[in-house]
Structure formats: C-alpha cells, structure tokens
Design an enzyme around this catalytic site. Structure first.
Site, PDB file in Angstrom:
ATOM      1  CB  SER A  58       5.108  37.501   4.450  1.00 43.83           C
ATOM      2  OG  SER A  58       4.666  36.204   4.486  1.00 43.83           O
TER       3      SER A  58
ATOM      4  CG  HIS B 273       6.653  36.784  -1.033  1.00 43.56           C
ATOM      5  ND1 HIS B 273       6.019  37.997  -0.997  1.00 43.56           N
ATOM      6  CD2 HIS B 273       5.956  35.985  -0.180  1.00 43.56           C
ATOM      7  CE1 HIS B 273       4.994  37.939  -0.166  1.00 43.56           C
ATOM      8  NE2 HIS B 273       4.934  36.723   0.334  1.00 43.56           N
TER       9      HIS B 273
ATOM     10  CD  GLU C  52       6.709  41.025  -3.466  1.00 48.08           C
ATOM     11  OE1 GLU C  52       6.355  40.305  -2.497  1.00 48.08           O
ATOM     12  OE2 GLU C  52       6.555  42.257  -3.443  1.00 48.08           O
TER      13      GLU C  52
ATOM     14  CG  ASN D 224       2.583  41.042   2.421  1.00 44.66           C
ATOM     15  OD1 ASN D 224       1.382  40.835   2.272  1.00 44.66           O
ATOM     16  ND2 ASN D 224       3.476  40.072   2.471  1.00 44.66           N
TER      17      ASN D 224
HETATM   18  P1  NAI Z   1       3.298  27.305   8.543  1.00 46.67           P
HETATM   19  O1  NAI Z   1       3.218  27.573   9.998  1.00 46.67           O
HETATM   20  O2  NAI Z   1       2.132  26.702   7.843  1.00 46.67           O
HETATM   21  O3  NAI Z   1       4.578  26.363   8.251  1.00 46.67           O
HETATM   22  C1  NAI Z   1       5.837  26.571   8.807  1.00 46.67           C
HETATM   23  C2  NAI Z   1       6.533  25.223   8.932  1.00 46.67           C
HETATM   24  O4  NAI Z   1       7.886  25.450   9.337  1.00 46.67           O
HETATM   25  C3  NAI Z   1       5.880  24.290   9.960  1.00 46.67           C
HETATM   26  O5  NAI Z   1       5.594  23.045   9.359  1.00 46.67           O
HETATM   27  C4  NAI Z   1       6.957  24.184  11.037  1.00 46.67           C
HETATM   28  O6  NAI Z   1       6.960  22.917  11.683  1.00 46.67           O
HETATM   29  C5  NAI Z   1       8.223  24.403  10.234  1.00 46.67           C
HETATM   30  N1  NAI Z   1       9.374  24.795  11.021  1.00 46.67           N
HETATM   31  C6  NAI Z   1       9.427  25.701  12.025  1.00 46.67           C
HETATM   32  N2  NAI Z   1      10.693  25.773  12.510  1.00 46.67           N
HETATM   33  C7  NAI Z   1      11.435  24.893  11.791  1.00 46.67           C
HETATM   34  C8  NAI Z   1      12.798  24.498  11.824  1.00 46.67           C
HETATM   35  N3  NAI Z   1      13.643  25.028  12.695  1.00 46.67           N
HETATM   36  N4  NAI Z   1      13.211  23.559  10.943  1.00 46.67           N
HETATM   37  C9  NAI Z   1      12.355  23.003  10.047  1.00 46.67           C
HETATM   38  N5  NAI Z   1      11.046  23.338   9.976  1.00 46.67           N
HETATM   39  C10 NAI Z   1      10.590  24.269  10.841  1.00 46.67           C
HETATM   40  O7  NAI Z   1       3.729  28.683   7.865  1.00 46.67           O
HETATM   41  P2  NAI Z   1       3.467  29.185   6.373  1.00 46.67           P
HETATM   42  O8  NAI Z   1       2.177  29.928   6.320  1.00 46.67           O
HETATM   43  O9  NAI Z   1       3.724  28.078   5.421  1.00 46.67           O
HETATM   44  O10 NAI Z   1       4.611  30.287   6.233  1.00 46.67           O
HETATM   45  C11 NAI Z   1       5.937  29.934   5.994  1.00 46.67           C
HETATM   46  C12 NAI Z   1       6.665  31.138   5.448  1.00 46.67           C
HETATM   47  O11 NAI Z   1       6.025  31.553   4.239  1.00 46.67           O
HETATM   48  C13 NAI Z   1       6.659  32.360   6.380  1.00 46.67           C
HETATM   49  O12 NAI Z   1       7.881  33.024   6.259  1.00 46.67           O
HETATM   50  C14 NAI Z   1       5.511  33.190   5.830  1.00 46.67           C
HETATM   51  O13 NAI Z   1       5.664  34.553   6.108  1.00 46.67           O
HETATM   52  C15 NAI Z   1       5.647  32.927   4.351  1.00 46.67           C
HETATM   53  N6  NAI Z   1       4.449  33.134   3.537  1.00 46.67           N
HETATM   54  C16 NAI Z   1       3.210  32.696   3.970  1.00 46.67           C
HETATM   55  C17 NAI Z   1       2.098  32.884   3.168  1.00 46.67           C
HETATM   56  C18 NAI Z   1       0.734  32.382   3.596  1.00 46.67           C
HETATM   57  O14 NAI Z   1      -0.263  32.729   2.931  1.00 46.67           O
HETATM   58  N7  NAI Z   1       0.628  31.556   4.626  1.00 46.67           N
HETATM   59  C19 NAI Z   1       2.181  33.560   1.864  1.00 46.67           C
HETATM   60  C20 NAI Z   1       3.539  33.890   1.460  1.00 46.67           C
HETATM   61  C21 NAI Z   1       4.610  33.707   2.306  1.00 46.67           C
END
Ligand code: NAI
Length: 288
Positions: A122, A143, A155, A193
């Site tokens: 993000s 994104h 994006e 953002n």
């Molecule tokens: P989340 O916390 O729901 O999921 C992240 C996942 O990554 C978890 O399942 C975790 O176990 C896994 N993970 C962590 N370290 C790891 C590793 N070393 N190897 C493999 N898996 C690993 O997070 P979310 O919300 O899905 O965000 C993920 C990315 O997407 C971030 O960069 C966030 O900024 C971006 N993002 C999030 C949005 C949202 O609305 N939540 C919108 C757009 C982008």
C-alpha cells in the site's frame, strides 16, 4: 489467459493474497499460494471457495467454473520451491519493510531470471523493494483494492528502474484479469493513499477536536459527497494500524507536517483497537 504469465505465485495469503489468487485462477492461470503454515493456507482456500460460491449464487460464474478455479490453486509453505517455474510473483505479505526486503531477496535468488516481481504494497517504495534484488527493471507495484474480486482498480506503480516493457506487460495482464489498471510513479502513498489517507486523518482530527460525532462525520461524507461509506467506517475496514503505517510513510517521505498522524489514531492503535479485524475501532463490530 496471457500464456507468458501462465504460472503465478502469490506470496502471503491474508486479506489481499487470497483475493489476488482468486482473480488469477478464475481467469485460467495456474496459481501457487505461499504462506507461513498450512492452517493459514487452508483458511485462504476456504475464503476463496466461499467467495466463489457467492459469485455462483449471483449467477456471474457457473459451478464448473468455481471447481476449475479451485483446482488451479496449489498451496505451499516452501517459497523456494514454489517460485522455481514462476512467470510472475505477486507479493502480498504483511506491510513491513524488513519482512518484505527478506522476501524480495529470496524471490530474486530463486525465481527464474525473466520472472517479474510485483508487490501489492500500500505504501512501501517499489524502488526500495527493487533495491533488494538484482533485477530492479522487473520489479513493479500491482496495488489491488480490497475486496479484490469486486474492486476494478489496480494501481500499477513504476519503480525508478521499471522498464516500459515490464510496465506494459503488467497493464495488459491487469486488463486480462478484467481490472482497470492505472499507471503511476513511485512516490510516497502513490496516488490512492496519498489522497485517501489525509482525508481519513482529517476525519479523525475532526472527531478528536470534538467538531462532530463519528456518525455525523461519516454521514456528512456519505450523503454530502456521495461516498459509499464514511471515512471513519472506511478506516475501520482498512485497519487503523494500516492507516497509521501509511500516514507515517507519507509523513517521513515528504517531511511535511500536514501528514502527521492524529494523536487519537496513534492512541487507538496502541490500545489495540484496530477496527473491524479486532472487533473494535471507531465502531463496535463484536456482533458481526
Ligand atoms: P494480512 O495480514 O491479511 O496478510 C498477510 C499475510 O502474509 C498473512 O497471511 C501472513 O501469514 C503472510 N506472511 C507474512 N510473512 C510472510 C512470509 N515471510 N512468507 C509468507 N507469508 C507471509 O495483510 P493484507 O491486508 O492482506 O495486506 C497484505 C499486503 O497488501 C500489504 O502490503 C498491504 O499493505 C497491502 N494492501 C492491503 C489492503 C487492505 O485493504 N488490507 C489494500 C491494498 C493493499
């Protein structure tokens, strides 16, 4: 399906990763999802399955399409092995530079030389992520918006060294996923953002200063500006920790005090009230 991107790996299968895997697999791509343990992967597959069920119920896909989509998704906890034949990797792990840096180093070492490395970050600089690889021309931001199967926008963020060829390939790939890609350059917050977070921060300041109640602030923006949800509700859905992290990136990246996170937001995150995901943010979600 675009043949040269046939093998997709999605690293991190939380909120965003499972949606990203969903849209690729639905369009015929072979998708490997990678996360830290089998439990998380099982939950991700469960979420994808129930989101596909919703599409079947709405009549937008058939039961056969659902089953074919699920059959194209393979779970793995072995990142090194999973990326061996990847054409594109979409990283969607936790928003933390240190963790992402390690993953980009690993991906660079183990993925085929032609493989494109995309990040769903993000707010972290794509140029920074690229600096942990020896293929900065092939690192790009993709994104997606939440919820991924529903939201049209991607994006597409060009890092400092991303080539036209790579950028165009990702724009085409995004269109193949039936999304609307928008090309932007790599500056703090990108476009989405950079505009959204100051608005959310201002809404929090408005509450903090007692100008109006949370309901009043959300109603003004919903009915007055035709936003589908008010900024405080939206912040709860995004996650207050995520909002704070993005504001810090904007604040540090531009060095401009206008991006300083509201003390109320800082307090709420410190207290662990992160929004919908913890059951409490500006609103109470215990019943949901
Ligand atoms: P989340 O916390 O729901 O999921 C992240 C996942 O990554 C978890 O399942 C975790 O176990 C896994 N993970 C962590 N370290 C790891 C590793 N070393 N190897 C493999 N898996 C690993 O997070 P979310 O919300 O899905 O965000 C993920 C990315 O997407 C971030 O960069 C966030 O900024 C971006 N993002 C999030 C949005 C949202 O609305 N939540 C919108 C757009 C982008």
């Amino acid at each position: 399906m675009i043949e040269k991107f046939k093998n997709v790996v999605v690293v991190g299968c939380g909120t965003m990763g499972n949606g990203i895997a969903h849209v690729f697999a639905l369009k015929g791509y072979s998708v490997t999802i990678v996360d830290l343990n089998h439990e998380i992967l099982k939950n991700a597959l469960g979420t994808i399955s129930s989101n596909l069920d919703r599409q079947v119920k709405k009549g937008s896909i058939s039961e056969e399409q659902k089953n074919a989509t699920l059959s194209r998704i393979v779970p793995s906890i072995d990142l090194t092995e999973a990326v061996k034949n990847a054409n594109i990797i979409v990283e969607a792990i936790t928003e933390n530079l240190e963790i992402k840096a390690k993953i980009f180093e690993l991906l660079d070492k183990n993925a085929p030389p032609n493989c494109i490395l995309a990040s769903n970050t993000s707010s972290i600089s794509i140029t920074k992520l690229a600096s942990f690889t020896k293929r900065s021309s092939k690192v790009i931001g993709m994104h997606f918006m939440n919820p991924v199967p529903v939201m049209k926008l991607i994006e597409v963020i060009r890092g400092y060294d991303t080539t036209d060829e790579v950028c165009n390939a990702i724009l085409d790939l995004s269109k193949d996923l039936e999304k609307e890609p928008v090309e932007v350059n790599d500056y703090p917050g990108f476009v989405a953002n950079r505009i959204l977070m100051p608005m959310i921060n201002e809404a929090i300041y408005t509450l903090y200063e007692g100008v109006a109640t949370k309901e009043a602030i959300d109603t003004v923006m919903k009915l007055g500006m035709n936003h589908p949800m008010g900024p405080l509700t939206l912040a709860d859905f995004i996650g207050l920790d995520v909002c704070l992290a993005i504001l810090k990136v904007l604040h540090e990246g531009f060095g401009n005090p206008k991006y300083a996170p509201c003390p109320l937001l800082v307090n709420m995150v410190t207290a662990g009230h992160l929004g919908k995901k913890t059951g409490k943010g500006f609103y109470d979600y215990a019943q949901i």
